[in-house]
Scaffold this motif. Structure first.
Motif, PDB file in Angstrom:
ATOM      1  N   GLY A   1      53.106  41.954  62.056  1.00  0.00           N
ATOM      2  CA  GLY A   1      51.939  42.817  62.149  1.00  0.00           C
ATOM      3  C   GLY A   1      50.690  42.051  62.536  1.00  0.00           C
ATOM      4  O   GLY A   1      50.746  41.026  63.207  1.00  0.00           O
ATOM      5  N   ARG A   2      49.570  42.537  62.053  1.00  0.00           N
ATOM      6  CA  ARG A   2      48.266  41.945  62.374  1.00  0.00           C
ATOM      7  C   ARG A   2      47.851  41.003  61.251  1.00  0.00           C
ATOM      8  O   ARG A   2      47.697  41.437  60.115  1.00  0.00           O
ATOM      9  N   ILE A   3      47.641  39.741  61.572  1.00  0.00           N
ATOM     10  CA  ILE A   3      47.220  38.740  60.589  1.00  0.00           C
ATOM     11  C   ILE A   3      45.704  38.640  60.629  1.00  0.00           C
ATOM     12  O   ILE A   3      45.111  38.495  61.698  1.00  0.00           O
ATOM     13  N   ARG A   4      45.090  38.714  59.454  1.00  0.00           N
ATOM     14  CA  ARG A   4      43.632  38.652  59.323  1.00  0.00           C
ATOM     15  C   ARG A   4      43.266  37.468  58.427  1.00  0.00           C
ATOM     16  O   ARG A   4      43.850  37.285  57.362  1.00  0.00           O
ATOM     17  N   ILE A   5      42.272  36.676  58.865  1.00  0.00           N
ATOM     18  CA  ILE A   5      41.824  35.505  58.117  1.00  0.00           C
ATOM     19  C   ILE A   5      40.323  35.603  57.918  1.00  0.00           C
ATOM     20  O   ILE A   5      39.589  35.878  58.860  1.00  0.00           O
ATOM     21  N   GLY A   6      39.857  35.378  56.665  1.00  0.00           N
ATOM     22  CA  GLY A   6      38.427  35.371  56.390  1.00  0.00           C
ATOM     23  C   GLY A   6      38.074  36.082  55.106  1.00  0.00           C
ATOM     24  O   GLY A   6      38.907  36.227  54.206  1.00  0.00           O
ATOM     25  N   ASN A   7      36.831  36.535  55.012  1.00  0.00           N
ATOM     26  CA  ASN A   7      36.346  37.286  53.850  1.00  0.00           C
ATOM     27  C   ASN A   7      36.545  38.772  54.140  1.00  0.00           C
ATOM     28  O   ASN A   7      35.965  39.302  55.073  1.00  0.00           O
ATOM     29  N   MET A   8      37.401  39.428  53.322  1.00  0.00           N
ATOM     30  CA  MET A   8      37.764  40.819  53.587  1.00  0.00           C
ATOM     31  C   MET A   8      38.101  41.524  52.283  1.00  0.00           C
ATOM     32  O   MET A   8      38.256  40.893  51.242  1.00  0.00           O
ATOM     33  N   ARG A   9      38.255  42.818  52.358  1.00  0.00           N
ATOM     34  CA  ARG A   9      38.699  43.608  51.219  1.00  0.00           C
ATOM     35  C   ARG A   9      40.196  43.363  51.018  1.00  0.00           C
ATOM     36  O   ARG A   9      40.980  43.462  51.956  1.00  0.00           O
ATOM     37  N   GLU A  10      40.583  43.044  49.786  1.00  0.00           N
ATOM     38  CA  GLU A  10      41.999  42.801  49.507  1.00  0.00           C
ATOM     39  C   GLU A  10      42.794  44.096  49.616  1.00  0.00           C
ATOM     40  O   GLU A  10      42.321  45.151  49.206  1.00  0.00           O
ATOM     41  N   PRO A  11      44.021  44.025  50.174  1.00  0.00           N
ATOM     42  CA  PRO A  11      44.847  45.237  50.251  1.00  0.00           C
ATOM     43  C   PRO A  11      45.303  45.648  48.854  1.00  0.00           C
ATOM     44  O   PRO A  11      46.043  44.933  48.193  1.00  0.00           O
ATOM     45  N   TYR A  12      44.804  46.780  48.382  1.00  0.00           N
ATOM     46  CA  TYR A  12      45.097  47.216  47.011  1.00  0.00           C
ATOM     47  C   TYR A  12      45.631  48.640  46.979  1.00  0.00           C
ATOM     48  O   TYR A  12      46.619  48.924  46.340  1.00  0.00           O
ATOM     49  N   SER A  13      44.953  49.555  47.654  1.00  0.00           N
ATOM     50  CA  SER A  13      45.372  50.951  47.681  1.00  0.00           C
ATOM     51  C   SER A  13      44.842  51.590  48.959  1.00  0.00           C
ATOM     52  O   SER A  13      43.988  51.028  49.636  1.00  0.00           O
ATOM     53  N   LEU A  14      45.339  52.763  49.268  1.00  0.00           N
ATOM     54  CA  LEU A  14      44.871  53.461  50.462  1.00  0.00           C
ATOM     55  C   LEU A  14      43.389  53.793  50.341  1.00  0.00           C
ATOM     56  O   LEU A  14      42.617  53.613  51.282  1.00  0.00           O
ATOM     57  N   GLU A  15      42.963  54.257  49.165  1.00  0.00           N
ATOM     58  CA  GLU A  15      41.553  54.597  48.967  1.00  0.00           C
ATOM     59  C   GLU A  15      40.667  53.369  49.107  1.00  0.00           C
ATOM     60  O   GLU A  15      39.591  53.432  49.693  1.00  0.00           O
ATOM     61  N   ASN A  16      41.117  52.238  48.599  1.00  0.00           N
ATOM     62  CA  ASN A  16      40.345  51.001  48.676  1.00  0.00           C
ATOM     63  C   ASN A  16      40.285  50.474  50.111  1.00  0.00           C
ATOM     64  O   ASN A  16      39.302  49.862  50.495  1.00  0.00           O
TER      65      ASN A  16
ATOM     66  N   ALA B   1      36.980  50.261  39.429  1.00  0.00           N
ATOM     67  CA  ALA B   1      37.150  49.398  38.258  1.00  0.00           C
ATOM     68  C   ALA B   1      38.299  48.409  38.428  1.00  0.00           C
ATOM     69  O   ALA B   1      38.208  47.273  37.958  1.00  0.00           O
ATOM     70  N   LEU B   2      39.382  48.811  39.074  1.00  0.00           N
ATOM     71  CA  LEU B   2      40.581  47.982  39.122  1.00  0.00           C
ATOM     72  C   LEU B   2      40.778  47.213  40.428  1.00  0.00           C
ATOM     73  O   LEU B   2      41.484  46.209  40.454  1.00  0.00           O
ATOM     74  N   ALA B   3      40.190  47.670  41.493  1.00  0.00           N
ATOM     75  CA  ALA B   3      40.388  47.006  42.787  1.00  0.00           C
ATOM     76  C   ALA B   3      39.742  45.628  42.784  1.00  0.00           C
ATOM     77  O   ALA B   3      38.654  45.449  42.245  1.00  0.00           O
ATOM     78  N   PRO B   4      40.403  44.645  43.386  1.00  0.00           N
ATOM     79  CA  PRO B   4      39.864  43.289  43.374  1.00  0.00           C
ATOM     80  C   PRO B   4      38.638  43.073  44.260  1.00  0.00           C
ATOM     81  O   PRO B   4      37.956  42.078  44.129  1.00  0.00           O
ATOM     82  N   GLY B   5      38.333  43.973  45.154  1.00  0.00           N
ATOM     83  CA  GLY B   5      37.134  43.829  45.989  1.00  0.00           C
ATOM     84  C   GLY B   5      37.370  42.946  47.195  1.00  0.00           C
ATOM     85  O   GLY B   5      38.477  42.846  47.710  1.00  0.00           O
ATOM     86  N   ARG B   6      36.329  42.259  47.638  1.00  0.00           N
ATOM     87  CA  ARG B   6      36.411  41.397  48.819  1.00  0.00           C
ATOM     88  C   ARG B   6      36.502  39.935  48.384  1.00  0.00           C
ATOM     89  O   ARG B   6      35.767  39.498  47.511  1.00  0.00           O
ATOM     90  N   ASN B   7      37.384  39.195  49.048  1.00  0.00           N
ATOM     91  CA  ASN B   7      37.567  37.775  48.771  1.00  0.00           C
ATOM     92  C   ASN B   7      37.983  37.064  50.048  1.00  0.00           C
ATOM     93  O   ASN B   7      38.384  37.691  51.026  1.00  0.00           O
TER      94      ASN B   7
END
Length: 181
Positions: free
Chosen positions: A121-136, A154-160
């Motif tokens: 697939g598509r590889i992404r490198i850098g500061n981004m939103r972590e794949p957690y859920s469809l809504e996220n 509350a539960l999503a890890p956010g951007r890293n």
């Protein structure tokens, strides 16, 4: 050695402005944001600004005004003030830089994504939103409701900072993502 002196020739048409000559052939135009493309197609840039305002008016009765004297009145604040630059480089992939200025200035996204590879697939490198859920993973402007649900926030890890891959299977009926952050 190039002579950078002289005049700037502008070719102005219905689809924008082209800067030939010493600037190397850049095309400036507006389409879903301000765009700058190199005429050879190797580099394309798109700039957008995003401003969201939350506002409200609270009219309290006498009992509430006595209990909470600062409750009544009009209020407004910027919930989102972002500037985004998207780009497409050669045939290698695309990149994004998104800056937030609303509450606390910060870099939201800063990544490069390679064109799709078979099975990976598509590889992404850098500061981004972590794949957690469809809504996220859905952009804020494309959400069904005004904001994300409380459990997701509350539960999503956010951007890293990390590396992630995303791909579709079963004739694009299913999407999977994985990453290391």
């Amino acid at each position: 050695e190039r002579d950078l002196r002289g005049s700037i020739d502008l070719e102005i048409g219905g689809d924008g402005v082209t800067l030939p000559g010493v600037f190397g052939g850049w095309h400036l135009y507006q389409k879903d944001g301000f765009r700058i493309d190199h005429t050879n197609g190797n580099l394309k840039l798109k700039f957008n600004a995003n401003l969201w305002v939350d506002a409200g008016n609270i009219g309290a009765n006498d009992v509430l005004e006595t209990a909470f004297p600062n409750l009544t009145g009009d209020t407004a604040q910027f919930s989102r003030a972002r500037v985004t630059m998207r780009g497409w480089a050669f045939d290698a992939g695309d990149f994004k830089l998104q800056l937030e200025f609303a509450q606390q200035p910060q870099i939201k996204d800063s990544w490069f994504r390679f064109n799709p590879l078979p099975y990976v697939g598509r590889i992404r490198i850098g500061n981004m939103r972590e794949p957690y859920s469809l809504e996220n993973s859905t952009a804020g402007g494309n959400l069904t409701f005004m904001s994300r649900s409380l459990p997701t926030d509350a539960l999503a890890p956010g951007r890293n900072i990390g590396i992630a891959t995303t791909h579709t299977v079963f004739d694009e009926r299913m999407t999977w993502s994985a990453g290391w952050f």
